[in-house]
Enzyme design. Structure first.
Site, PDB file in Angstrom:
ATOM      1  N   THR A  69      42.747  30.826  34.087  1.00  0.00           N
ATOM      2  CA  THR A  69      41.953  31.930  34.857  1.00  0.00           C
ATOM      3  C   THR A  69      42.588  33.379  34.693  1.00  0.00           C
ATOM      4  O   THR A  69      41.643  34.140  33.906  1.00  0.00           O
ATOM      5  CB  THR A  69      41.991  31.785  36.455  1.00  0.00           C
ATOM      6  OG1 THR A  69      41.661  30.344  36.703  1.00  0.00           O
ATOM      7  CG2 THR A  69      41.210  32.879  37.031  1.00  0.00           C
ATOM      8  N   VAL A  70      43.818  33.548  34.559  1.00  0.00           N
ATOM      9  CA  VAL A  70      44.401  34.744  34.494  1.00  0.00           C
ATOM     10  C   VAL A  70      44.358  35.192  32.829  1.00  0.00           C
ATOM     11  O   VAL A  70      44.317  36.173  32.711  1.00  0.00           O
ATOM     12  CB  VAL A  70      45.684  35.219  35.211  1.00  0.00           C
ATOM     13  CG1 VAL A  70      45.996  36.663  35.062  1.00  0.00           C
ATOM     14  CG2 VAL A  70      45.505  34.798  36.663  1.00  0.00           C
TER      15      VAL A  70
ATOM     16  N   LYS B 270      54.311  34.752  41.292  1.00  0.00           N
ATOM     17  CA  LYS B 270      54.666  35.022  42.660  1.00  0.00           C
ATOM     18  C   LYS B 270      55.945  34.324  43.234  1.00  0.00           C
ATOM     19  O   LYS B 270      56.787  34.470  43.754  1.00  0.00           O
ATOM     20  CB  LYS B 270      54.019  35.727  43.702  1.00  0.00           C
ATOM     21  CG  LYS B 270      52.874  34.578  44.032  1.00  0.00           C
ATOM     22  CD  LYS B 270      51.526  34.980  43.123  1.00  0.00           C
ATOM     23  CE  LYS B 270      50.657  33.753  43.273  1.00  0.00           C
ATOM     24  NZ  LYS B 270      49.211  34.036  42.971  1.00  0.00           N
TER      25      LYS B 270
ATOM     26  N   GLU C  26      53.328  43.202  38.173  1.00  0.00           N
ATOM     27  CA  GLU C  26      52.411  44.092  39.025  1.00  0.00           C
ATOM     28  C   GLU C  26      51.320  42.909  39.707  1.00  0.00           C
ATOM     29  O   GLU C  26      50.874  43.020  40.828  1.00  0.00           O
ATOM     30  CB  GLU C  26      51.373  44.825  38.215  1.00  0.00           C
ATOM     31  CG  GLU C  26      50.285  45.687  39.130  1.00  0.00           C
ATOM     32  CD  GLU C  26      50.751  46.399  39.974  1.00  0.00           C
ATOM     33  OE1 GLU C  26      51.690  47.595  39.873  1.00  0.00           O
ATOM     34  OE2 GLU C  26      50.664  46.144  41.262  1.00  0.00           O
TER      35      GLU C  26
ATOM     36  N   VAL D 214      51.453  40.200  43.256  1.00  0.00           N
ATOM     37  CA  VAL D 214      51.076  40.542  44.527  1.00  0.00           C
ATOM     38  C   VAL D 214      49.923  41.169  44.616  1.00  0.00           C
ATOM     39  O   VAL D 214      49.405  42.274  44.054  1.00  0.00           O
ATOM     40  CB  VAL D 214      52.201  41.479  44.982  1.00  0.00           C
ATOM     41  CG1 VAL D 214      51.786  41.861  46.839  1.00  0.00           C
ATOM     42  CG2 VAL D 214      53.643  41.054  45.137  1.00  0.00           C
TER      43      VAL D 214
ATOM     44  N   GLU E 233      45.189  28.390  44.167  1.00  0.00           N
ATOM     45  CA  GLU E 233      46.430  28.005  43.271  1.00  0.00           C
ATOM     46  C   GLU E 233      46.124  26.732  42.790  1.00  0.00           C
ATOM     47  O   GLU E 233      45.537  25.989  43.334  1.00  0.00           O
ATOM     48  CB  GLU E 233      47.740  28.100  44.267  1.00  0.00           C
ATOM     49  CG  GLU E 233      48.275  29.247  44.357  1.00  0.00           C
ATOM     50  CD  GLU E 233      48.338  30.502  43.258  1.00  0.00           C
ATOM     51  OE1 GLU E 233      49.252  30.043  42.475  1.00  0.00           O
ATOM     52  OE2 GLU E 233      47.872  31.701  43.539  1.00  0.00           O
TER      53      GLU E 233
ATOM     54  N   ASP F 227      51.843  31.129  49.745  1.00  0.00           N
ATOM     55  CA  ASP F 227      51.667  32.294  48.583  1.00  0.00           C
ATOM     56  C   ASP F 227      51.688  33.496  49.344  1.00  0.00           C
ATOM     57  O   ASP F 227      52.444  34.620  48.807  1.00  0.00           O
ATOM     58  CB  ASP F 227      50.087  31.737  48.190  1.00  0.00           C
ATOM     59  CG  ASP F 227      49.700  32.977  47.115  1.00  0.00           C
ATOM     60  OD1 ASP F 227      50.351  32.878  45.979  1.00  0.00           O
ATOM     61  OD2 ASP F 227      49.145  33.857  47.614  1.00  0.00           O
TER      62      ASP F 227
ATOM     63  N   LYS G 200      54.592  36.634  48.249  1.00  0.00           N
ATOM     64  CA  LYS G 200      54.085  37.834  48.089  1.00  0.00           C
ATOM     65  C   LYS G 200      54.984  38.962  49.086  1.00  0.00           C
ATOM     66  O   LYS G 200      55.506  39.829  48.486  1.00  0.00           O
ATOM     67  CB  LYS G 200      52.412  38.067  47.929  1.00  0.00           C
ATOM     68  CG  LYS G 200      51.925  37.470  46.915  1.00  0.00           C
ATOM     69  CD  LYS G 200      50.388  37.325  47.194  1.00  0.00           C
ATOM     70  CE  LYS G 200      49.549  36.474  46.375  1.00  0.00           C
ATOM     71  NZ  LYS G 200      48.238  36.182  46.575  1.00  0.00           N
TER      72      LYS G 200
ATOM     73  N   GLY H  13      41.385  36.222  40.771  1.00  0.00           N
ATOM     74  CA  GLY H  13      40.081  36.116  39.910  1.00  0.00           C
ATOM     75  C   GLY H  13      40.617  36.780  38.672  1.00  0.00           C
ATOM     76  O   GLY H  13      41.637  37.397  38.417  1.00  0.00           O
TER      77      GLY H  13
HETATM   78  P1  NAP Z   1      45.427  28.243  35.583  1.00  0.00           P
HETATM   79  O1  NAP Z   1      44.023  28.697  35.694  1.00  0.00           O
HETATM   80  O2  NAP Z   1      45.672  26.977  36.371  1.00  0.00           O
HETATM   81  O3  NAP Z   1      46.186  28.334  34.059  1.00  0.00           O
HETATM   82  C1  NAP Z   1      47.268  27.835  33.766  1.00  0.00           C
HETATM   83  C2  NAP Z   1      47.526  27.788  32.225  1.00  0.00           C
HETATM   84  O4  NAP Z   1      48.799  27.408  31.998  1.00  0.00           O
HETATM   85  C3  NAP Z   1      46.503  26.846  31.516  1.00  0.00           C
HETATM   86  O5  NAP Z   1      46.093  27.451  30.406  1.00  0.00           O
HETATM   87  C4  NAP Z   1      47.346  25.662  31.137  1.00  0.00           C
HETATM   88  O6  NAP Z   1      47.129  24.802  29.893  1.00  0.00           O
HETATM   89  C5  NAP Z   1      48.596  26.364  31.023  1.00  0.00           C
HETATM   90  N1  NAP Z   1      49.944  25.443  31.282  1.00  0.00           N
HETATM   91  C6  NAP Z   1      49.971  24.573  32.798  1.00  0.00           C
HETATM   92  N2  NAP Z   1      51.070  23.993  32.573  1.00  0.00           N
HETATM   93  C7  NAP Z   1      51.495  24.291  31.407  1.00  0.00           C
HETATM   94  C8  NAP Z   1      52.845  23.444  30.928  1.00  0.00           C
HETATM   95  N3  NAP Z   1      53.674  22.846  31.285  1.00  0.00           N
HETATM   96  N4  NAP Z   1      52.933  23.963  29.444  1.00  0.00           N
HETATM   97  C9  NAP Z   1      52.306  24.859  28.867  1.00  0.00           C
HETATM   98  N5  NAP Z   1      51.291  25.274  29.472  1.00  0.00           N
HETATM   99  C10 NAP Z   1      50.965  25.005  30.622  1.00  0.00           C
HETATM  100  O7  NAP Z   1      46.266  29.318  36.210  1.00  0.00           O
HETATM  101  P2  NAP Z   1      45.969  30.644  37.017  1.00  0.00           P
HETATM  102  O8  NAP Z   1      45.317  30.898  37.997  1.00  0.00           O
HETATM  103  O9  NAP Z   1      45.611  31.478  35.655  1.00  0.00           O
HETATM  104  O10 NAP Z   1      47.240  31.289  37.331  1.00  0.00           O
HETATM  105  C11 NAP Z   1      48.347  31.590  36.372  1.00  0.00           C
HETATM  106  C12 NAP Z   1      49.607  32.581  37.416  1.00  0.00           C
HETATM  107  O11 NAP Z   1      48.968  33.637  37.701  1.00  0.00           O
HETATM  108  C13 NAP Z   1      49.945  31.452  38.338  1.00  0.00           C
HETATM  109  O12 NAP Z   1      51.682  32.046  38.524  1.00  0.00           O
HETATM  110  C14 NAP Z   1      49.344  32.187  39.493  1.00  0.00           C
HETATM  111  O13 NAP Z   1      50.089  31.984  40.832  1.00  0.00           O
HETATM  112  C15 NAP Z   1      49.144  33.736  39.132  1.00  0.00           C
HETATM  113  N6  NAP Z   1      47.974  34.351  39.730  1.00  0.00           N
HETATM  114  C16 NAP Z   1      46.655  33.832  39.753  1.00  0.00           C
HETATM  115  C17 NAP Z   1      45.732  34.613  40.334  1.00  0.00           C
HETATM  116  C18 NAP Z   1      44.252  33.988  40.091  1.00  0.00           C
HETATM  117  O14 NAP Z   1      43.542  34.537  40.461  1.00  0.00           O
HETATM  118  N7  NAP Z   1      44.256  32.706  39.694  1.00  0.00           N
HETATM  119  C19 NAP Z   1      46.000  35.962  40.618  1.00  0.00           C
HETATM  120  C20 NAP Z   1      47.422  36.280  40.594  1.00  0.00           C
HETATM  121  C21 NAP Z   1      48.352  35.391  40.359  1.00  0.00           C
HETATM  122  P3  NAP Z   1      45.671  24.312  29.787  1.00  0.00           P
HETATM  123  O15 NAP Z   1      44.790  25.287  29.758  1.00  0.00           O
HETATM  124  O16 NAP Z   1      45.784  23.547  28.620  1.00  0.00           O
HETATM  125  O17 NAP Z   1      45.339  23.390  31.055  1.00  0.00           O
HETATM  126  N1  HSE Z   2      45.796  31.844  45.158  1.00  0.00           N
HETATM  127  C1  HSE Z   2      46.182  33.237  45.254  1.00  0.00           C
HETATM  128  C2  HSE Z   2      45.229  33.877  46.142  1.00  0.00           C
HETATM  129  C3  HSE Z   2      45.664  33.839  43.923  1.00  0.00           C
HETATM  130  O1  HSE Z   2      44.070  33.251  46.883  1.00  0.00           O
HETATM  131  O2  HSE Z   2      45.454  34.881  46.738  1.00  0.00           O
HETATM  132  C4  HSE Z   2      46.059  35.446  43.885  1.00  0.00           C
HETATM  133  O3  HSE Z   2      47.607  35.583  43.840  1.00  0.00           O
END
Ligand code: NAP
Ligand code: HSE
Length: 443
Positions: free
Chosen positions: A27-28, A120, A144, A147, A205, A216, A220, A317
């Site tokens: 996603t990110v 985080k 950044e 959180v 998550e 979570d 933060k 998002g």
């Molecule tokens: P996600 O959609 O689950 O994507 C994770 C990515 O990491 C995927 O590309 C996955 O590969 C890759 N991956 C997972 N395990 C791996 C491994 N062992 N070796 C290599 N690559 C691996 O996660 P996300 O939502 O983008 O979140 C990423 C980070 O940002 C997390 O720390 C999350 O807490 C943080 N975050 C997320 C959001 C949000 O809105 N989603 C907001 C703030 C912070 P594949 O593509 O092959 O599956």
């Molecule tokens: N899972 C987290 C949330 C993503 O819902 O706030 C952003 O850190």
């Protein structure tokens, strides 16, 4: 700041392309790549350099990718392909979890390569160690997006409010939990349906327990406490309650009394000691945080000079979170001075001085489930009196089907310690047929 260039400062300044090793393209990661491609000219105008994603680490190389993150991007499932590439200037970690990101980040920092992360959980649990490693290697470790997603709270605390002593922070820091509570409150959805919708939208998550059990938000909060107070609050000392047990009946009853249920993260400074925790609360409907709905996050803080400040925006998002990651990359690309990772000169912050959370005083909401019998109300109020808890309002609802009925007490201010002692006594009465529901009220 060391971006990992082999040459000297002049060479760094002259470098026109910043190459990014992107670990994680979910996603990110996808959001970040989209903004870089879309805003390339704008970014160049601000930092004088072009950003290029050159390597992309994923788990599954066979997954179909409908979006290519740049003209040079090569995919790999081997972290060493990013770490050993001398042309990569910045490692961006967007995988999530602990072990794999920890290994990638420590290896990058040891090479003096700066890192940007949204992780985080990792920062909450191992932040002090990573910041020390970054300082030893004169590398940046920026976060950044860790959180409140797109809301620029990290930079605000580190730079814009650096001269203030922060007296309190109250935040809605988890978009998934806030989305679920909003859907339950405004649309009458049940908990499971609301969670499924949050997952579909990419807010949750990989393990949604982190969202719904308050972990979570607590990760933060730990990061915010470091930035605001320059103290390391051990994660396992933080009191944490989630929303997985929230019932529609309490949302509805709270509404009848003029309150909205929200999951908040809070820290308050009292004479050099910190009171902190994550828990669901009832907020008066006209409270400034009560209007924060859906996946939106908000942080209300008080600085001793600036007074109240509130930040509001999308906490999760693809594009909002990508926007925060990009801001860190641009700061690193622009700035050749010493990194400002923690906001303090010390890379390793002292342990927080913690005030017992049970000494905190709030107003309270109780919903008892009791048999409709003579003497029940007086027994309940008797225990409240025994523990110095003064009742402000009381309502008993009828149950046309017979059996147990809900009784709601709203109280004046009382210490949590007394509330827990009273609850223990009340829950042991034979006329109490289900565990009592209790929420703090934040006025
Ligand atoms: P996600 O959609 O689950 O994507 C994770 C990515 O990491 C995927 O590309 C996955 O590969 C890759 N991956 C997972 N395990 C791996 C491994 N062992 N070796 C290599 N690559 C691996 O996660 P996300 O939502 O983008 O979140 C990423 C980070 O940002 C997390 O720390 C999350 O807490 C943080 N975050 C997320 C959001 C949000 O809105 N989603 C907001 C703030 C912070 P594949 O593509 O092959 O599956
Ligand atoms: N899972 C987290 C949330 C993503 O819902 O706030 C952003 O850190």
């Amino acid at each position: 700041m060391n971006l990992g260039y082999k040459g000297g400062r002049r060479e760094q300044m002259e470098k026109e392309i910043i190459r990014i090793g992107l670990a994680g393209f979910g996603t990110v990661g996808t959001g970040l790549a989209r903004i870089i491609l879309e805003n390339q000219d704008w970014i160049k105008r601000r930092v004088g350099k072009k950003l290029l994603i050159s390597r992309v680490l994923v788990r599954d190389l066979n997954k179909v990718r409908t979006f290519i993150p740049g003209p040079e991007a090569r995919f790999t499932d081997n972290p060493d392909d990013l770490l050993s590439d001398p042309d990569i200037d910045i490692i961006v970690e967007l995988i999530g979890g602990i072990e794999v990101p920890y290994t990638i980040i420590t290896k990058a920092l040891k090479q003096g390569k700066s890192v940007v992360t949204a992780n985080k959980a990792l920062l909450a649990l191992k932040g002090n160690e990573l910041f020390e490693l970054a300082a030893q290697n004169k590398a940046g470790l920026y976060y950044e997006a860790s959180v409140a997603g797109g809301v620029p709270i990290v930079q605000t605390l580190k730079e814009s409010l650096a001269g203030n002593k922060i007296k309190s922070i109250t935040g809605i820091l988890n978009g998934t939990a806030n989305f679920i509570l909003s859907e339950m409150t405004l649309k009458g959805l049940d908990f499971e349906d609301a969670l499924a919708r949050a997952q579909e939208k990419g807010y949750a998550e990989a393990d949604p327990t982190l969202d719904i059990e308050g972990l979570d938000a607590a990760h933060k909060l730990t990061i915010l406490i470091r930035l605001a107070h320059g103290q390391d609050y051990p994660f396992d000392s933080l009191p944490i309650e989630g929303i997985s047990k929230v019932q529609a009946i309490d949302i509805s009853l709270a509404g009848e009394f003029g309150y909205t249920l929200k999951l908040i993260a809070r820290v308050k400074e009292k004479s050099g000691y910190l009171q902190a925790g994550v828990f669901p609360v009832l907020l008066p409907e006209d409270h400034i945080l009560a209007k924060v709905d859906g996946p939106f996050n908000s942080i209300l803080l008080y600085g001793n000079a600036v007074g109240p400040i509130m930040l509001y925006g999308q906490g999760a998002g693809e594009l909002p979170t990508g926007s925060a990651v990009l801001a860190d990359i641009m700061a690193l690309a622009r700035d050749n001075s010493e990194p400002n990772n923690t906001g303090f000169l010390e890379p390793c912050l002292p342990r927080a001085r913690i005030l017992d959370p049970e000494l905190t005083v709030y107003e309270h909401y109780f919903r008892f489930t009791v048999l409709d019998r003579p003497g029940v109300l007086s027994a309940l109020s008797g225990v409240m009196g025994e523990y110095n808890i003064s009742i402000a309002q009381a309502v008993q609802k009828t149950n046309p089907a017979g059996g147990s009925v809900p009784v709601v007490f709203l109280t004046h201010k009382a210490q949590l310690k007394d509330v827990y002692a009273a609850l223990k006594e009340i829950n042991s009465f034979s006329f109490v047929t289900a565990p009592t529901v209790h929420y703090r009220i934040l006025t």
